[in-house]
Design a protein around this motif. Structure first.
Motif, PDB file in Angstrom:
ATOM      1  N   MET A   1      13.131  50.043  -1.377  1.00 21.03           N
ATOM      2  CA  MET A   1      12.310  50.990  -0.612  1.00 21.03           C
ATOM      3  C   MET A   1      12.733  51.068   0.856  1.00 21.03           C
ATOM      4  N   ASP A   2      13.408  49.993   1.312  1.00 18.66           N
ATOM      5  CA  ASP A   2      13.763  49.988   2.721  1.00 18.66           C
ATOM      6  C   ASP A   2      15.058  50.748   2.965  1.00 18.66           C
ATOM      7  N   PHE A   3      15.194  51.216   4.187  1.00 24.74           N
ATOM      8  CA  PHE A   3      16.353  52.033   4.512  1.00 24.74           C
ATOM      9  C   PHE A   3      17.253  51.299   5.482  1.00 24.74           C
ATOM     10  N   ASP A   4      18.266  50.659   4.945  1.00 24.60           N
ATOM     11  CA  ASP A   4      19.326  50.113   5.774  1.00 24.60           C
ATOM     12  C   ASP A   4      18.811  49.342   6.988  1.00 24.60           C
ATOM     13  N   LEU A   5      17.856  48.448   6.773  1.00 27.66           N
ATOM     14  CA  LEU A   5      17.361  47.673   7.909  1.00 27.66           C
ATOM     15  C   LEU A   5      18.273  46.468   8.122  1.00 27.66           C
ATOM     16  N   ASN A   6      18.623  46.214   9.383  1.00 24.81           N
ATOM     17  CA  ASN A   6      19.493  45.053   9.651  1.00 24.81           C
ATOM     18  C   ASN A   6      18.671  43.758   9.584  1.00 24.81           C
ATOM     19  N   ASP A   7      19.366  42.632   9.722  1.00 21.37           N
ATOM     20  CA  ASP A   7      18.699  41.337   9.545  1.00 21.37           C
ATOM     21  C   ASP A   7      17.551  41.137  10.528  1.00 21.37           C
ATOM     22  N   GLU A   8      17.755  41.587  11.766  1.00 22.24           N
ATOM     23  CA  GLU A   8      16.698  41.418  12.770  1.00 22.24           C
ATOM     24  C   GLU A   8      15.443  42.194  12.353  1.00 22.24           C
ATOM     25  N   LEU A   9      15.648  43.431  11.903  1.00 23.44           N
ATOM     26  CA  LEU A   9      14.497  44.258  11.509  1.00 23.44           C
ATOM     27  C   LEU A   9      13.826  43.692  10.257  1.00 23.44           C
ATOM     28  N   LEU A  10      14.634  43.182   9.338  1.00 25.77           N
ATOM     29  CA  LEU A  10      14.048  42.572   8.129  1.00 25.77           C
ATOM     30  C   LEU A  10      13.209  41.349   8.493  1.00 25.77           C
ATOM     31  N   ALA A  11      13.684  40.580   9.473  1.00 22.17           N
ATOM     32  CA  ALA A  11      12.925  39.391   9.903  1.00 22.17           C
ATOM     33  C   ALA A  11      11.614  39.804  10.573  1.00 22.17           C
ATOM     34  N   ILE A  12      11.661  40.878  11.356  1.00 17.64           N
ATOM     35  CA  ILE A  12      10.446  41.375  12.011  1.00 17.64           C
ATOM     36  C   ILE A  12       9.455  41.870  10.954  1.00 17.64           C
ATOM     37  N   GLN A  13       9.998  42.576   9.966  1.00 17.93           N
ATOM     38  CA  GLN A  13       9.150  43.083   8.877  1.00 17.93           C
ATOM     39  C   GLN A  13       8.455  41.928   8.153  1.00 17.93           C
ATOM     40  N   GLU A  14       9.230  40.894   7.893  1.00 16.02           N
ATOM     41  CA  GLU A  14       8.713  39.718   7.204  1.00 16.02           C
ATOM     42  C   GLU A  14       7.598  39.045   8.031  1.00 16.02           C
ATOM     43  N   ALA A  15       7.856  38.929   9.339  1.00 14.24           N
ATOM     44  CA  ALA A  15       6.871  38.286  10.225  1.00 14.24           C
ATOM     45  C   ALA A  15       5.575  39.102  10.276  1.00 14.24           C
ATOM     46  N   ALA A  16       5.713  40.427  10.376  1.00 15.95           N
ATOM     47  CA  ALA A  16       4.522  41.280  10.451  1.00 15.95           C
ATOM     48  C   ALA A  16       3.760  41.256   9.131  1.00 15.95           C
ATOM     49  N   ARG A  17       4.499  41.270   8.027  1.00 20.51           N
ATOM     50  CA  ARG A  17       3.858  41.251   6.702  1.00 20.51           C
ATOM     51  C   ARG A  17       3.096  39.942   6.496  1.00 20.51           C
ATOM     52  N   LYS A  18       3.750  38.858   6.900  1.00 25.40           N
ATOM     53  CA  LYS A  18       3.134  37.540   6.752  1.00 25.40           C
ATOM     54  C   LYS A  18       1.849  37.464   7.592  1.00 25.40           C
ATOM     55  N   PHE A  19       1.947  37.915   8.816  1.00 28.97           N
ATOM     56  CA  PHE A  19       0.773  37.901   9.696  1.00 28.97           C
ATOM     57  C   PHE A  19      -0.364  38.719   9.075  1.00 28.97           C
ATOM     58  N   ALA A  20      -0.034  39.927   8.615  1.00 35.00           N
ATOM     59  CA  ALA A  20      -1.068  40.811   8.066  1.00 35.00           C
ATOM     60  C   ALA A  20      -1.690  40.213   6.805  1.00 35.00           C
ATOM     61  N   GLU A  21      -0.856  39.676   5.946  1.00 30.96           N
ATOM     62  CA  GLU A  21      -1.385  39.161   4.673  1.00 30.96           C
ATOM     63  C   GLU A  21      -2.132  37.845   4.852  1.00 30.96           C
ATOM     64  N   LYS A  22      -1.635  37.001   5.760  1.00 34.22           N
ATOM     65  CA  LYS A  22      -2.249  35.672   5.917  1.00 34.22           C
ATOM     66  C   LYS A  22      -3.423  35.668   6.888  1.00 34.22           C
ATOM     67  N   GLU A  23      -3.292  36.444   7.988  1.00 35.69           N
ATOM     68  CA  GLU A  23      -4.307  36.336   9.044  1.00 35.69           C
ATOM     69  C   GLU A  23      -5.297  37.496   9.077  1.00 35.69           C
ATOM     70  N   VAL A  24      -4.876  38.650   8.579  1.00 32.72           N
ATOM     71  CA  VAL A  24      -5.768  39.817   8.658  1.00 32.72           C
ATOM     72  C   VAL A  24      -6.490  40.030   7.334  1.00 32.72           C
ATOM     73  N   ALA A  25      -5.746  39.945   6.238  1.00 35.89           N
ATOM     74  CA  ALA A  25      -6.323  40.287   4.929  1.00 35.89           C
ATOM     75  C   ALA A  25      -7.557  39.454   4.539  1.00 35.89           C
ATOM     76  N   PRO A  26      -7.570  38.146   4.806  1.00 37.61           N
ATOM     77  CA  PRO A  26      -8.698  37.357   4.298  1.00 37.61           C
ATOM     78  C   PRO A  26     -10.083  37.841   4.765  1.00 37.61           C
ATOM     79  N   THR A  27     -10.167  38.423   5.962  1.00 38.33           N
ATOM     80  CA  THR A  27     -11.485  38.831   6.466  1.00 38.33           C
ATOM     81  C   THR A  27     -11.625  40.344   6.605  1.00 38.33           C
ATOM     82  N   VAL A  28     -10.674  41.085   6.047  1.00 34.97           N
ATOM     83  CA  VAL A  28     -10.669  42.523   6.331  1.00 34.97           C
ATOM     84  C   VAL A  28     -11.950  43.237   5.878  1.00 34.97           C
TER      85      VAL A  28
END
Ligand code: GRA
Length: 384
Positions: A1-28
């Motif tokens: 689904m992703d479009f040619d994201l470089n390693d830095e962008l993939l790492a940022i995506q991973e960090a944001a996803r982790k934050f959202a799923e771990k810290e935001v989702a539990p109390t949403v």
């Protein structure tokens, strides 16, 4: 689904996803139900550099660029649409300062806004000035060493929680839109009252309010750019926040699609999974294509910004389409979930309520279409 994201962008995506799923989702669900603004989460997002991605390192940012802004905002919007508003409240004022402010103003506010040490907001809209920005009536009159603000703003995200506001006001109404100026206004302070807008359809965990200025004193140094630069600053800044708004819409559309696929594979009617019915497949296919198309439009607009190339037209196209995509996806999810979607047991009703904001905020769908069509017809250039 992703479009040619470089390693830095993939790492940022991973960090944001982790934050959202771990810290935001539990109390949403609870945060939404209680209309709870999570300042702690906003501050964590600041610490993680989510707001600083379009701010240079010398001003406290990470400078990872506009594509990273789209990626981060999508991940947040996917889990809690309300929380993605916080991104715009920080990046809007931060970028206006970066692009237009004196070095003194940048030093005083920029890094603190980029890392959310200060919560910020921007105040454009007034009771009789929504789409028509130049119809605003708030006045800033010169007074000794500074200005005095009088007027009122409405539908201001973060109004009642912000430490500082980027406020647009007329310094010279005779000059029409060229007489608007922009100011950094510390909050709270004498002469400013913030009042919450009691209730709204969605974005419940994002505070929305009114700001009333009654002889509010603003020092001369807090003028952003020069007198009369306000309209240009406002339009330039909306061109950033529209991108991030569109990314939040895509995140929400993705949440709708993911939930719909899961449910269609689980719900059985007439002896088979509802996903096996073509009418459900029709919706899933359209949701997927629209989501991808909207994301690609956003990536293009973001890449143009990263390259410093003109992109107002592309940003309006992306924002418009992403807003429609979120509304369509939420509509489909509700149809697929049926009565369960209508209940509060599943997040679909929240997605549905939150989705409607994207056709209204940051320049309505009609305003984006006006910008796009008038460019196509040759009446007014979108990119300048
Ligand atoms: O001729 P000039 O030198 O005076 O300049 C004109 C033009 O070149 C002047 O402004 C300049 N300009 C721009 N400059 C840089 C216009 N667009 C841009 C730009 N993108 N960048 C006047 O231009 P005009 O086109 O004649 O102005 P207009 O007809 O009065 O208005 C244009 C328009 C309708 C597009 C504008 O008013 C507009 O964008 N309205 C929508 C308002 C809006 O988006 N509000 C958002 C409110 S904030 C919000 O929703 C926060 C939500 C939070 C969240 O959920 O994220």
């Amino acid at each position: 689904m992703d479009f040619d994201l470089n390693d830095e962008l993939l790492a940022i995506q991973e960090a944001a996803r982790k934050f959202a799923e771990k810290e935001v989702a539990p109390t949403v669900d609870e945060d939404d139900r209680e209309h709870r603004f999570r300042k702690d989460l906003v501050q964590k997002m600041g610490e993680l550099g989510f707001f600083g991605c379009i701010i240079p390192e010398e001003y406290g940012g990470t400078n990872t660029g506009f594509v990273s802004l789209v990626i981060i905002t999508e991940e947040i919007g996917r889990i809690h649409s309300s929380l993605r508003v916080a991104i715009n409240m920080q990046i809007g004022p931060a970028r206006a300062l970066l692009d237009f402010a004196s070095e003194d103003l940048k030093q005083r506010y920029l890094s603190k806004i980029a890392n959310a040490e200060l919560l910020s907001c921007f105040a454009i809209t007034e009771p009789d000035a929504g789409s028509d920005v130049a119809a605003m009536r708030t006045r800033a009159t010169r007074d000794g060493a500074g200005y005095v603000l009088n007027g009122s703003k409405t539908w201001i995200s973060n109004a009642q929680v912000a430490d500082v506001a980027l406020v647009y006001a007329y310094t010279d109404p005779e000059k029409k839109h060229r007489g608007i100026s922009a100011f950094m206004v510390d909050l709270p302070q004498p002469g400013v009252t913030a009042k919450a807008i009691a209730d709204k359809l969605g974005a419940n965990a994002s505070p929305t309010g009114e700001l009333f200025f009654d002889n509010c004193k603003v020092p001369r140094e807090n003028l952003v750019g020069n007198e009369g630069d306000g309209f240009k600053i406002c339009m330039t800044d909306l061109n950033y926040t529209r991108l991030s708004c569109g990314a939040g819409a895509v995140g929400l559309a993705r949440a709708c699609r993911e939930a719909s696929v899961q449910y269609a594979n689980q719900r059985v009617q007439f002896g088979q999974k509802i996903g096996e019915y073509q009418m459900i497949q029709d919706m899933i296919a359209q949701m997927l294509v629209q989501e991808d198309a909207a994301r690609l439009l956003l990536y293009r607009a973001a890449a143009l910004k990263d390259q410093g190339r003109p992109n107002n037209l592309e940003t309006s196209m992306a924002k418009y389409y992403a807003g429609e995509t979120a509304a369509f996806a939420a509509d489909c999810a509700l149809k697929i979930y049926g009565a369960w979607g209508y209940s509060k047991e599943y997040p679909i009703e929240r997605y549905f309520r939150d989705s409607r904001s994207y056709q209204i905020v940051e320049g309505s769908a009609n305003i984006q279409k006006l910008i796009i069509a008038q460019d196509a017809l040759g009446y007014r250039k979108a990119n300048r």
